[in-house]
Scaffold this motif. Structure first.
Motif, PDB file in Angstrom:
ATOM      1  N   GLN A 146       9.608  26.147   6.586  1.00 26.75           N
ATOM      2  CA  GLN A 146       8.362  26.090   7.342  1.00 26.75           C
ATOM      3  C   GLN A 146       7.777  24.692   7.232  1.00 26.75           C
ATOM      4  O   GLN A 146       7.927  24.028   6.203  1.00 26.75           O
ATOM      5  CB  GLN A 146       7.348  27.121   6.825  1.00 26.75           C
ATOM      6  N   CYS A 147       7.151  24.262   8.294  1.00 30.06           N
ATOM      7  CA  CYS A 147       6.497  22.951   8.331  1.00 30.06           C
ATOM      8  C   CYS A 147       5.029  23.211   8.649  1.00 30.06           C
ATOM      9  O   CYS A 147       4.671  23.408   9.805  1.00 30.06           O
ATOM     10  CB  CYS A 147       7.136  22.059   9.394  1.00 30.06           C
ATOM     11  N   ASP A 148       4.208  23.256   7.633  1.00 24.23           N
ATOM     12  CA  ASP A 148       2.815  23.697   7.767  1.00 24.23           C
ATOM     13  C   ASP A 148       1.828  22.539   7.662  1.00 24.23           C
ATOM     14  O   ASP A 148       2.051  21.576   6.924  1.00 24.23           O
ATOM     15  CB  ASP A 148       2.461  24.701   6.664  1.00 24.23           C
ATOM     16  N   ALA A 149       0.736  22.678   8.394  1.00 20.86           N
ATOM     17  CA  ALA A 149      -0.405  21.772   8.261  1.00 20.86           C
ATOM     18  C   ALA A 149      -1.668  22.627   8.235  1.00 20.86           C
ATOM     19  O   ALA A 149      -1.824  23.530   9.061  1.00 20.86           O
ATOM     20  CB  ALA A 149      -0.456  20.777   9.419  1.00 20.86           C
ATOM     21  N   ASP A 150      -2.553  22.364   7.274  1.00 17.99           N
ATOM     22  CA  ASP A 150      -3.791  23.128   7.134  1.00 17.99           C
ATOM     23  C   ASP A 150      -4.960  22.210   6.829  1.00 17.99           C
ATOM     24  O   ASP A 150      -4.797  21.142   6.234  1.00 17.99           O
ATOM     25  CB  ASP A 150      -3.677  24.145   5.994  1.00 17.99           C
ATOM     26  N   VAL A 151      -6.134  22.667   7.221  1.00 17.03           N
ATOM     27  CA  VAL A 151      -7.392  22.014   6.833  1.00 17.03           C
ATOM     28  C   VAL A 151      -8.261  23.074   6.164  1.00 17.03           C
ATOM     29  O   VAL A 151      -8.484  24.143   6.737  1.00 17.03           O
ATOM     30  CB  VAL A 151      -8.154  21.457   8.053  1.00 17.03           C
ATOM     31  N   VAL A 152      -8.737  22.793   4.965  1.00 14.22           N
ATOM     32  CA  VAL A 152      -9.662  23.717   4.299  1.00 14.22           C
ATOM     33  C   VAL A 152     -10.962  22.989   3.999  1.00 14.22           C
ATOM     34  O   VAL A 152     -10.975  21.773   3.747  1.00 14.22           O
ATOM     35  CB  VAL A 152      -9.079  24.294   2.993  1.00 14.22           C
ATOM     36  N   GLY A 153     -12.049  23.749   4.060  1.00 16.49           N
ATOM     37  CA  GLY A 153     -13.353  23.186   3.767  1.00 16.49           C
ATOM     38  C   GLY A 153     -14.087  22.687   4.992  1.00 16.49           C
ATOM     39  O   GLY A 153     -15.032  21.906   4.873  1.00 16.49           O
ATOM     40  N   ALA A 154     -13.680  23.151   6.181  1.00 15.56           N
ATOM     41  CA  ALA A 154     -14.356  22.739   7.416  1.00 15.56           C
ATOM     42  C   ALA A 154     -14.427  23.928   8.366  1.00 15.56           C
ATOM     43  O   ALA A 154     -13.413  24.535   8.679  1.00 15.56           O
ATOM     44  CB  ALA A 154     -13.620  21.580   8.073  1.00 15.56           C
ATOM     45  N   HIS A 155     -15.633  24.262   8.828  1.00 22.80           N
ATOM     46  CA  HIS A 155     -15.820  25.380   9.751  1.00 22.80           C
ATOM     47  C   HIS A 155     -15.708  24.951  11.208  1.00 22.80           C
ATOM     48  O   HIS A 155     -15.619  25.795  12.097  1.00 22.80           O
ATOM     49  CB  HIS A 155     -17.197  26.023   9.528  1.00 22.80           C
ATOM     50  N   SER A 156     -15.698  23.670  11.472  1.00 19.67           N
ATOM     51  CA  SER A 156     -15.743  23.165  12.845  1.00 19.67           C
ATOM     52  C   SER A 156     -14.547  23.617  13.679  1.00 19.67           C
ATOM     53  O   SER A 156     -13.401  23.534  13.242  1.00 19.67           O
ATOM     54  CB  SER A 156     -15.796  21.634  12.839  1.00 19.67           C
ATOM     55  N   LEU A 157     -14.826  24.085  14.896  1.00 20.81           N
ATOM     56  CA  LEU A 157     -13.768  24.483  15.815  1.00 20.81           C
ATOM     57  C   LEU A 157     -13.018  23.273  16.378  1.00 20.81           C
ATOM     58  O   LEU A 157     -11.985  23.440  17.038  1.00 20.81           O
ATOM     59  CB  LEU A 157     -14.354  25.303  16.965  1.00 20.81           C
ATOM     60  N   LEU A 158     -13.508  22.077  16.110  1.00 16.76           N
ATOM     61  CA  LEU A 158     -12.767  20.882  16.520  1.00 16.76           C
ATOM     62  C   LEU A 158     -11.414  20.810  15.810  1.00 16.76           C
ATOM     63  O   LEU A 158     -10.475  20.182  16.310  1.00 16.76           O
ATOM     64  CB  LEU A 158     -13.585  19.620  16.222  1.00 16.76           C
ATOM     65  N   GLN A 159     -11.325  21.455  14.650  1.00 22.42           N
ATOM     66  CA  GLN A 159     -10.036  21.495  13.949  1.00 22.42           C
ATOM     67  C   GLN A 159      -9.002  22.241  14.784  1.00 22.42           C
ATOM     68  O   GLN A 159      -7.843  21.827  14.881  1.00 22.42           O
ATOM     69  CB  GLN A 159     -10.198  22.159  12.574  1.00 22.42           C
ATOM     70  N   GLU A 160      -9.409  23.362  15.384  1.00 20.18           N
ATOM     71  CA  GLU A 160      -8.491  24.109  16.244  1.00 20.18           C
ATOM     72  C   GLU A 160      -8.034  23.258  17.426  1.00 20.18           C
ATOM     73  O   GLU A 160      -6.864  23.278  17.812  1.00 20.18           O
ATOM     74  CB  GLU A 160      -9.171  25.385  16.756  1.00 20.18           C
ATOM     75  N   VAL A 161      -8.990  22.509  17.990  1.00 20.22           N
ATOM     76  CA  VAL A 161      -8.651  21.627  19.113  1.00 20.22           C
ATOM     77  C   VAL A 161      -7.620  20.592  18.672  1.00 20.22           C
ATOM     78  O   VAL A 161      -6.657  20.306  19.394  1.00 20.22           O
ATOM     79  CB  VAL A 161      -9.919  20.931  19.653  1.00 20.22           C
ATOM     80  N   GLU A 162      -7.799  20.033  17.469  1.00 16.83           N
ATOM     81  CA  GLU A 162      -6.854  19.045  16.955  1.00 16.83           C
ATOM     82  C   GLU A 162      -5.468  19.651  16.765  1.00 16.83           C
ATOM     83  O   GLU A 162      -4.461  18.977  16.985  1.00 16.83           O
ATOM     84  CB  GLU A 162      -7.356  18.461  15.636  1.00 16.83           C
ATOM     85  N   PHE A 163      -5.408  20.902  16.347  1.00 15.50           N
ATOM     86  CA  PHE A 163      -4.106  21.534  16.148  1.00 15.50           C
ATOM     87  C   PHE A 163      -3.383  21.749  17.479  1.00 15.50           C
ATOM     88  O   PHE A 163      -2.160  21.646  17.545  1.00 15.50           O
ATOM     89  CB  PHE A 163      -4.255  22.851  15.384  1.00 15.50           C
ATOM     90  N   VAL A 164      -4.135  22.061  18.516  1.00 13.01           N
ATOM     91  CA  VAL A 164      -3.523  22.155  19.845  1.00 13.01           C
ATOM     92  C   VAL A 164      -2.938  20.796  20.225  1.00 13.01           C
ATOM     93  O   VAL A 164      -1.807  20.698  20.725  1.00 13.01           O
ATOM     94  CB  VAL A 164      -4.557  22.610  20.895  1.00 13.01           C
ATOM     95  N   GLN A 165      -3.691  19.734  19.977  1.00 15.44           N
ATOM     96  CA  GLN A 165      -3.212  18.388  20.270  1.00 15.44           C
ATOM     97  C   GLN A 165      -1.991  18.029  19.419  1.00 15.44           C
ATOM     98  O   GLN A 165      -1.053  17.380  19.902  1.00 15.44           O
ATOM     99  CB  GLN A 165      -4.320  17.364  20.023  1.00 15.44           C
ATOM    100  N   LEU A 166      -2.001  18.452  18.151  1.00 18.03           N
ATOM    101  CA  LEU A 166      -0.877  18.179  17.261  1.00 18.03           C
ATOM    102  C   LEU A 166       0.386  18.859  17.757  1.00 18.03           C
ATOM    103  O   LEU A 166       1.463  18.238  17.810  1.00 18.03           O
ATOM    104  CB  LEU A 166      -1.212  18.628  15.837  1.00 18.03           C
ATOM    105  N   TYR A 167       0.271  20.139  18.111  1.00 15.17           N
ATOM    106  CA  TYR A 167       1.423  20.852  18.679  1.00 15.17           C
ATOM    107  C   TYR A 167       1.962  20.100  19.894  1.00 15.17           C
ATOM    108  O   TYR A 167       3.165  19.845  20.028  1.00 15.17           O
ATOM    109  CB  TYR A 167       1.016  22.262  19.101  1.00 15.17           C
TER     110      TYR A 167
END
Length: 459
Positions: A146-167
């Protein structure tokens, strides 16, 4: 007679070419993990059983490989437990450790244990193998990376947007265009269960719903009925099983369907924010699609859910997925640490790239130059040349024995070596070496004192 060797089902050996292709994928993913600000960590291949069990639902627990205690483990089992032949009561007495099922729960354990050394929000990536006692089939193995990336300690939905961009960025770099990135939200699923009157059976409802594209609508309904979800509840949810249209149109239907569910409305608002923000960016490889039947079956997701599907025409399961978990670390005593993460399915991505012929041709070449061996005297001079060419950046090797030249040329051909060096007695006396292009047959002579001229031409 010696027993013919074998490997366990669901595991594989990898040839040099296969390893080169896998490393190409890993290196690409790793490059963009770091470009997006993620830091690497590693965790042990096995964990204490209590760390893993109960974190993946009933189905997940059954797929965890348990490790027997060392020594005479059976002597500590009392006669009553042993004779009962009940695996659930026997297991805690003979096994205390298990191979990790995924990288997310070990990551949560890592965060709790190292919380005083971590700067939050903490962005980590991890590329390591995991194990699941699953039934092997195409694209599904018992040992896989598995090749995982996670962010902990942030509630911002901008993180989800960044993950879409990362994919999107990674798949574009791999030339894998036309992937479908499905989005949903566990709060939407909770709202649906609330509206249809199946709140207490939320897990059973989502586990069954997640199988819709695998086993079909009728089989999903049957599984729901078997789990105690009423026909009236299933009928009420029926319109959502085949929800179609644009993402905006789907959101409108959900807004109406979930208008009386507070948690459902919250989930719709989160999806709307993510989709609206993504629309400001031009994605190159991914088509984002809202899918209300996406559940991913893992109990720790609490918000956004991701799943990536291969381009149309490729028969493969998901090649990536993830989601938001608001309190995963809470299971280890650290409350209110929100996180969100995604995973790339290395093995399935490999199969997709192979099927579509998207691997670079250069990966087939593991050696740039092979120097042929004409004998001890010539080989000594050749070895000096080989070392110089290596320092100049060429992957170079010397054939180890002075066997017949046709055999050495055959070896070079099988290794797919593009250039062969001939340094025999004649060349050595003249102070030069001959380079043969294995593809065209052309030959060119260079001075032994100036091998850099050959390297410059090749590089």
């Amino acid at each position: 007679m010696p027993q013919k060797p074998s490997i366990p089902k669901g595991t594989r050996d990898f040839s040099p070419t296969e390893v080169a292709k896998r490393n190409y994928i890993i290196d690409t993913i790793k490059e963009y993990f770091e470009t997006f600000g993620f830091q690497p960590i590693e965790t042990p291949s096995f964990e204490n059983s209590e760390t893993l069990l109960g974190k993946y639902g009933e189905e997940g627990d059954r797929l965890i490989f348990k490790i027997l205690n060392s020594g005479d483990f059976i002597s500590k089992v009392d006669d009553v437990t042993y004779s009962s032949k009940n695996s659930n009561s026997l297991a805690p007495k003979i096994t205390e450790k298990a191979l990790r099922y995924d990288l997310t729960v070990p990551f949560a354990r890592y965060v709790v244990m190292h919380q005083n050394d971590i700067d939050f929000p903490f962005k980590r990536y991890q590329i390591q193998p995991v194990w699941r006692a699953d039934r092997p089939q195409k694209g599904r193995f018992r040992e896989f990376y598995q090749c995982d990336a996670d962010v902990v300690g942030a509630h911002s939905l901008l993180q989800e947007v960044e993950f879409v961009q990362l994919y999107d960025t990674v798949f574009y770099a791999l030339a894998l265009q036309g992937v479908t990135l499905k989005l949903n939200n566990r709060k939407v699923l909770s709202g649906i269960a609330e509206v249809i009157g199946a709140q207490r059976l939320l897990v059973d409802f989502t586990v069954a719903l997640d199988k819709l594209d695998k086993i079909g609508e009728e089989s999903v309904k049957k599984e729901m009925l078997d789990k105690g979800i009423s026909e009236a509840a299933i009928k009420k949810a029926q319109p959502l099983f085949s929800l179609s249209g644009s993402n905006i149109e789907k959101l409108d239907v959900l807004k109406d369907f979930l208008r009386d569910s507070e948690i459902g409305v919250q989930g719709v608002e989160e999806l709307e924010f993510i989709l609206n923000t993504i629309s400001d960016f031009k994605l190159k490889a991914a088509n984002v699609q809202l899918d209300v039947t996406l559940a991913r079956g893992l109990n720790y997701y609490t918000g956004t859910i991701f799943e990536v599907l291969a381009p149309q025409g490729v028969q493969m399961g998901s090649i990536g997925g993830g989601g938001r978990y608001d309190d995963l670390t809470g299971i280890f005593g650290l409350k209110d640490v929100s996180g969100v993460g995604i995973s790339f399915g290395l093995d399935r991505i490999y199969l997709v790239l192979e099927e579509l012929g998207l691997f670079p041709d250069s990966l087939e070449t593991s050696l740039d130059v092979l120097c042929l061996n004409f004998g001890d005297k010539e080989a000594t001079a050749a070895l000096k040349l080989v070392n110089t060419l290596r320092k100049l950046g060429l992957r170079t090797d010397l054939y180890p024995t002075s066997t017949k030249l046709p055999k050495q040329f055959k070896y070079a051909d099988k290794r797919n070596v593009p250039y062969v060096i001939l340094l025999g007695e004649t060349e050595l006396s003249a102070g030069n070496f001959v380079v043969k292009n294995m593809k065209t047959g052309d030959q060119k002579t260079f001075e032994l004192d100036h091998p850099e001229k050959f390297a410059q031409e090749l590089l």
